[in-house]
Design a protein around this motif. Structure first.
Motif, mmCIF file in Angstrom:
data_model
loop_
_atom_site.group_PDB
_atom_site.id
_atom_site.type_symbol
_atom_site.label_atom_id
_atom_site.label_comp_id
_atom_site.label_asym_id
_atom_site.label_seq_id
_atom_site.Cartn_x
_atom_site.Cartn_y
_atom_site.Cartn_z
ATOM 1 N N ALA A 44 0.939 -1.088 0.094
ATOM 2 C CA ALA A 44 0.094 0.225 0.059
ATOM 3 C C ALA A 44 0.834 1.249 0.018
ATOM 4 N N VAL A 45 0.706 2.245 -0.817
ATOM 5 C CA VAL A 45 1.350 3.297 -1.024
ATOM 6 C C VAL A 45 0.591 4.558 -0.942
ATOM 7 N N TYR A 46 1.011 5.327 -0.125
ATOM 8 C CA TYR A 46 -0.058 6.715 0.378
ATOM 9 C C TYR A 46 -0.236 7.633 -0.845
ATOM 10 N N ASN A 47 -1.300 7.965 -0.828
ATOM 11 C CA ASN A 47 -1.579 8.901 -1.782
ATOM 12 C C ASN A 47 -0.910 10.387 -1.679
ATOM 13 N N ASN A 48 -0.643 11.041 -3.086
ATOM 14 C CA ASN A 48 -0.305 12.178 -3.003
ATOM 15 C C ASN A 48 1.364 12.229 -2.515
ATOM 16 N N THR A 49 2.181 11.284 -2.790
ATOM 17 C CA THR A 49 3.442 11.051 -2.538
ATOM 18 C C THR A 49 4.349 11.068 -3.727
ATOM 19 N N VAL A 118 2.156 -5.525 -11.334
ATOM 20 C CA VAL A 118 1.214 -6.137 -11.681
ATOM 21 C C VAL A 118 -0.058 -5.707 -11.864
ATOM 22 N N ASN A 119 -0.624 -5.018 -10.816
ATOM 23 C CA ASN A 119 -2.036 -4.000 -10.751
ATOM 24 C C ASN A 119 -1.990 -3.283 -9.550
ATOM 25 N N VAL A 120 -2.729 -2.403 -9.600
ATOM 26 C CA VAL A 120 -3.054 -1.315 -8.692
ATOM 27 C C VAL A 120 -4.797 -0.831 -8.483
ATOM 28 N N MET A 121 -4.968 -0.767 -7.357
ATOM 29 C CA MET A 121 -6.282 -0.536 -6.983
ATOM 30 C C MET A 121 -6.388 0.734 -6.080
ATOM 31 N N PRO A 122 -7.270 1.580 -6.176
ATOM 32 C CA PRO A 122 -7.531 2.443 -5.117
ATOM 33 C C PRO A 122 -7.974 1.945 -3.807
ATOM 34 N N SER A 123 -7.312 2.488 -2.698
ATOM 35 C CA SER A 123 -7.798 1.713 -1.205
ATOM 36 C C SER A 123 -7.741 2.732 -0.222
ATOM 37 N N GLY A 124 -8.706 3.723 -0.291
ATOM 38 C CA GLY A 124 -8.828 4.640 0.804
ATOM 39 C C GLY A 124 -7.687 5.457 0.715
ATOM 40 N N ASP A 125 -6.979 5.949 1.765
ATOM 41 C CA ASP A 125 -5.784 6.911 1.316
ATOM 42 C C ASP A 125 -4.600 6.405 0.949
ATOM 43 N N HIS A 126 -4.594 5.227 0.429
ATOM 44 C CA HIS A 126 -3.738 4.549 -0.101
ATOM 45 C C HIS A 126 -3.931 3.968 -1.544
#
Length: 157
Positions: A44-49, A118-126
């Motif tokens: 999980a990678v934090y948004n806006n980074t 491989v893939n990415v999906m929105p997950s709240g603030d990450h």
């Protein structure tokens, strides 16, 4: 009593992401191996980074399992934004960078894993990334954990 997600003593990682020759590193504990064959990791990678910006333009990263003696990196890599500070310059000045698989990484980490997106999906603030582990090297079994960070008063759990 601790919250349920703070009960486990989790390993502490730094995810190295790249934009051309520039490396950025963060701190992450929301990491899990999710498959044995092929070996897949969820990170999980934090948004806006800067890490997220780099991953949106790249198909790979290096997951670095931090060594127990690297707790002092957490305040800089985890509490400073790569959007406002150049972490590569700071790491270089402190002689904390090394090369693994011809890629800049943290010197002295317990392990390195070369990841392919491989893939990415929105997950709240990450954003939740699924990566395949293509190459890896274990160096030490002395890993940094959230319990160590709590004992050093770097995080509150």
């Amino acid at each position: 009593m601790k919250r349920p997600w703070n009960l486990p003593n989790l390993p502490v990682y730094s995810l190295a992401t790249y934009a051309g020759e520039q490396v950025n590193m963060n701190i992450c504990t929301y990491v899990s191996a999710v498959s044995m064959q092929p070996k897949l990791y969820a990170v999980a990678v934090y948004n806006n980074t800067q890490s997220l910006a780099n991953l949106q333009k790249s198909d790979w990263a290096v997951l670095q399992l931090l060594h127990a003696n690297q707790y002092n990196l957490v305040n800089y890599l985890g509490k400073k934004s790569g959007l406002t500070v150049n972490k590569q310059v700071w790491l270089s000045r402190k002689n904390l960078l090394s090369t693994w698989q011809s890629i800049q990484v943290l010197q002295g980490a317990a392990a390195y894993v070369f990841l392919k997106k491989v893939n990415v999906m929105p997950s709240g603030d990450h954003q939740l990334f699924l990566f395949e582990a293509l190459k890896y090297q274990s160096v030490s079994d002395e890993v940094l954990t959230t319990q160590v960070l709590s004992a050093k008063k770097i995080i509150r759990i």
